[in-house]
Design a protein around this motif. Sequence first.
Motif, PDB file in Angstrom:
ATOM      1  N   LEU A   1      47.626  32.240  34.163  1.00  0.00           N
ATOM      2  CA  LEU A   1      47.428  33.013  32.933  1.00  0.00           C
ATOM      3  C   LEU A   1      48.761  33.411  32.294  1.00  0.00           C
ATOM      4  N   ALA A   2      49.749  33.719  33.122  1.00  0.00           N
ATOM      5  CA  ALA A   2      51.048  34.130  32.567  1.00  0.00           C
ATOM      6  C   ALA A   2      51.703  32.978  31.809  1.00  0.00           C
ATOM      7  N   ALA A   3      51.397  31.745  32.203  1.00  0.00           N
ATOM      8  CA  ALA A   3      51.984  30.577  31.535  1.00  0.00           C
ATOM      9  C   ALA A   3      51.472  30.428  30.101  1.00  0.00           C
ATOM     10  N   ASP A   4      50.280  30.980  29.842  1.00  0.00           N
ATOM     11  CA  ASP A   4      49.691  30.885  28.507  1.00  0.00           C
ATOM     12  C   ASP A   4      48.725  32.065  28.349  1.00  0.00           C
ATOM     13  N   PRO A   5      49.250  33.237  27.994  1.00  0.00           N
ATOM     14  CA  PRO A   5      48.428  34.459  28.038  1.00  0.00           C
ATOM     15  C   PRO A   5      47.144  34.350  27.213  1.00  0.00           C
ATOM     16  N   PRO A   6      46.039  34.778  27.786  1.00  0.00           N
ATOM     17  CA  PRO A   6      44.762  34.750  27.074  1.00  0.00           C
ATOM     18  C   PRO A   6      44.690  35.878  26.040  1.00  0.00           C
ATOM     19  N   ALA A   7      43.608  35.909  25.292  1.00  0.00           N
ATOM     20  CA  ALA A   7      43.448  36.888  24.216  1.00  0.00           C
ATOM     21  C   ALA A   7      43.491  38.325  24.745  1.00  0.00           C
ATOM     22  N   ARG A   8      42.699  38.604  25.778  1.00  0.00           N
ATOM     23  CA  ARG A   8      42.685  39.967  26.341  1.00  0.00           C
ATOM     24  C   ARG A   8      43.872  40.156  27.274  1.00  0.00           C
ATOM     25  N   SER A   9      44.248  41.395  27.483  1.00  0.00           N
ATOM     26  CA  SER A   9      45.264  41.706  28.482  1.00  0.00           C
ATOM     27  C   SER A   9      44.632  41.582  29.872  1.00  0.00           C
ATOM     28  N   VAL A  10      45.462  41.285  30.841  1.00  0.00           N
ATOM     29  CA  VAL A  10      44.964  41.115  32.205  1.00  0.00           C
ATOM     30  C   VAL A  10      45.807  41.971  33.141  1.00  0.00           C
ATOM     31  N   ILE A  11      45.128  42.705  34.019  1.00  0.00           N
ATOM     32  CA  ILE A  11      45.829  43.471  35.049  1.00  0.00           C
ATOM     33  C   ILE A  11      45.465  42.865  36.405  1.00  0.00           C
ATOM     34  N   PHE A  12      46.494  42.561  37.186  1.00  0.00           N
ATOM     35  CA  PHE A  12      46.318  41.931  38.496  1.00  0.00           C
ATOM     36  C   PHE A  12      46.535  43.005  39.554  1.00  0.00           C
ATOM     37  N   ILE A  13      45.540  43.211  40.398  1.00  0.00           N
ATOM     38  CA  ILE A  13      45.648  44.277  41.398  1.00  0.00           C
ATOM     39  C   ILE A  13      45.383  43.705  42.788  1.00  0.00           C
ATOM     40  N   ALA A  14      46.443  43.600  43.581  1.00  0.00           N
ATOM     41  CA  ALA A  14      46.262  43.234  44.989  1.00  0.00           C
ATOM     42  C   ALA A  14      46.062  44.549  45.737  1.00  0.00           C
ATOM     43  N   LEU A  15      44.884  44.699  46.312  1.00  0.00           N
ATOM     44  CA  LEU A  15      44.483  45.993  46.878  1.00  0.00           C
ATOM     45  C   LEU A  15      44.774  46.077  48.366  1.00  0.00           C
ATOM     46  N   THR A  16      45.197  47.236  48.798  1.00  0.00           N
ATOM     47  CA  THR A  16      45.365  47.481  50.230  1.00  0.00           C
ATOM     48  C   THR A  16      44.143  48.233  50.772  1.00  0.00           C
ATOM     49  N   ALA A  17      44.076  48.367  52.089  1.00  0.00           N
ATOM     50  CA  ALA A  17      43.133  49.286  52.756  1.00  0.00           C
ATOM     51  C   ALA A  17      41.661  49.055  52.424  1.00  0.00           C
ATOM     52  N   GLU A  18      41.280  47.785  52.216  1.00  0.00           N
ATOM     53  CA  GLU A  18      39.858  47.493  52.008  1.00  0.00           C
ATOM     54  C   GLU A  18      39.115  47.571  53.325  1.00  0.00           C
ATOM     55  N   GLU A  19      39.729  46.981  54.349  1.00  0.00           N
ATOM     56  CA  GLU A  19      39.040  46.860  55.651  1.00  0.00           C
ATOM     57  C   GLU A  19      38.797  48.223  56.309  1.00  0.00           C
ATOM     58  N   VAL A  20      39.543  49.224  55.891  1.00  0.00           N
ATOM     59  CA  VAL A  20      39.374  50.547  56.495  1.00  0.00           C
ATOM     60  C   VAL A  20      38.516  51.464  55.629  1.00  0.00           C
ATOM     61  N   GLY A  21      37.763  50.875  54.679  1.00  0.00           N
ATOM     62  CA  GLY A  21      36.828  51.687  53.896  1.00  0.00           C
ATOM     63  C   GLY A  21      37.086  51.672  52.395  1.00  0.00           C
ATOM     64  N   LEU A  22      37.544  50.537  51.867  1.00  0.00           N
ATOM     65  CA  LEU A  22      37.731  50.369  50.419  1.00  0.00           C
ATOM     66  C   LEU A  22      38.643  51.454  49.837  1.00  0.00           C
ATOM     67  N   LEU A  23      39.675  51.824  50.594  1.00  0.00           N
ATOM     68  CA  LEU A  23      40.497  52.965  50.175  1.00  0.00           C
ATOM     69  C   LEU A  23      41.458  52.635  49.031  1.00  0.00           C
ATOM     70  N   GLY A  24      42.009  51.406  49.029  1.00  0.00           N
ATOM     71  CA  GLY A  24      42.926  51.036  47.944  1.00  0.00           C
ATOM     72  C   GLY A  24      42.221  51.059  46.604  1.00  0.00           C
ATOM     73  N   SER A  25      40.994  50.522  46.565  1.00  0.00           N
ATOM     74  CA  SER A  25      40.239  50.517  45.308  1.00  0.00           C
ATOM     75  C   SER A  25      39.749  51.921  44.963  1.00  0.00           C
ATOM     76  N   SER A  26      39.375  52.715  45.974  1.00  0.00           N
ATOM     77  CA  SER A  26      38.943  54.095  45.714  1.00  0.00           C
ATOM     78  C   SER A  26      40.074  54.879  45.064  1.00  0.00           C
ATOM     79  N   HIS A  27      41.285  54.665  45.572  1.00  0.00           N
ATOM     80  CA  HIS A  27      42.445  55.357  44.993  1.00  0.00           C
ATOM     81  C   HIS A  27      42.708  54.850  43.576  1.00  0.00           C
ATOM     82  N   TYR A  28      42.638  53.532  43.404  1.00  0.00           N
ATOM     83  CA  TYR A  28      42.945  52.974  42.080  1.00  0.00           C
ATOM     84  C   TYR A  28      42.003  53.514  41.000  1.00  0.00           C
ATOM     85  N   VAL A  29      40.695  53.529  41.269  1.00  0.00           N
ATOM     86  CA  VAL A  29      39.776  53.943  40.195  1.00  0.00           C
ATOM     87  C   VAL A  29      39.942  55.416  39.821  1.00  0.00           C
ATOM     88  N   GLU A  30      40.526  56.213  40.726  1.00  0.00           N
ATOM     89  CA  GLU A  30      40.825  57.600  40.374  1.00  0.00           C
ATOM     90  C   GLU A  30      42.201  57.732  39.726  1.00  0.00           C
TER      91      GLU A  30
END
Length: 506
Positions: free
Chosen positions: A318-347
């Motif tokens: 996508l970076a080679a030819d950016p699409p119309a919408r903006s894109v945010i790439f999130i590599a999340l940590t702490a999924e295996e221990v209870g979705l904690l990286g995503s829980s933190h991100y959404v807050e």
Amino acid sequence: MLIRLSSLPLHVILAMFVLCLSATGASKTNDPQEERLLSKTELETHLRFLAADELMGRETGTEGNDVAARYIAEQFRNYGLEPAPGSEDFFQSVPMVRTTPPQTQRLALDGRDLKPGEDFILVRGSNIFLSAPVVDADHGMADPGDGSRDLEGKVALVKFGDEKGNNGPQSLSLKRERLTARGAVAVIELYAGHQWQMFVSYLQQPNLGLSSGDKAEESIPHLLVKKNESIREELLASKVSITASESGSEEIRSNNVVGVLEGSDSRLRQEWVALTAHFDHVGASPDLHGATAEDFIFNGARDNGMGTVALLAAAKHLAADPPARSVIFIALTAEEVGLLGSSHYVENPAVPLKQTVFVLNNDGGGYNDTSLVTVLGLDRTTAREDIARGSLKAGLEAFGGEPQIQRFFNQSDNVRFARKGIPAPTFSPGFREFDQEILRFYHRPSDEADELFDFEYLLSFARAYAYSAEFIANNPRRPAWIAGDEYEDTAKSLYGDPADSSSTQD
Ligand SMILES: [Zn+2]
């Protein structure tokens, strides 16, 4: 028009051959430009690094996890992504605390002590010293609603789970909340099932949680007691004493890796498509289930090395030819221990959630059908066509599957976004059912980037993800939940009702 092939130069013939293949839609993409962009060797290299023994299973809070995060951040930098607003470099710190259960736990009926681990186990609570009579409180889910303190000073004896058989953390915490409101000083839950040992080993382990959350629940002590013929009557006839020592706690730090790419359309760039994949795994220990003396490193090539590599592939593509919408790439940590990286991100989102119009999460336990990608929530959003088209472009079929597969929708980071209202399917390596072939590798030391791993499939899988994301980010029609979905109302309160003209974005 008929063309005599022999009269054309070889590279023209080859180019035509490629065109014919792609026109059938059934073959792998052989566009030389895309070949250069996302090559099998490059994706294989990413996977071999992320799943290497040296990273020791990328467990949250370990050096191997930090090294994986650094690797991802530097790829983001190389592709030309920008660090997310408010992040340090590409890192979003996720503060966590590791709690160790109290070393001493005691539950005594009038005359005798029950055995910790064998007869009972402390689910929650620390530094306890109490003694009180026991009363029956059914499932403990009743809400008198009139502020009645009918359990004042009592230990509530309750059935396991709620009336519907749910026993997840949410129903347990609701149960404690209701019993606390009625004045109970502790809860004892009776367990009659076959998974006693599993509960005990889980509850005896240190537990990770977000530093920000959960502290709020200053819960009454909660114990699980193994049911036998007489224990219920014995408890009800007793005044019990419950004691436990202080639990240990330790600060843990880990990072989500977040990079952003501005959209090319002056209007649509206000909207963000989020691409997410967790990069943590369960670590390395001879004590982990499935470990052997020879191999106790849980490399996590499939879970979720594949998804992380696909995220990198999408970022580069996508970076080679950016699409119309903006894109945010999130590599999340702490999924295996209870979705904690995503829980933190959404807050603590790097871009506003109400401008985040779609999440395409990538996670899976493995594959047993390399003609597919399995998409959890495929039929629940209007992005279905774009996902099917993107997958087909990479030579794969997008498969939604049966309800027993779709239940996995709630078992990855996507659900944290869905609960905020954002349409959020999970893109997973191909499987029609979660069978023995998957379990051979799922959360096992054998989940490695070795000769049993299909790198050809990794390439088509990563491309399918990148193309699907591209179609979604370029589609003038904003993706949404299908009408009637359980998250449709939450989406309305997040984004505003499209029928309500005052709330449309510019
Ligand atoms: Zn996973």
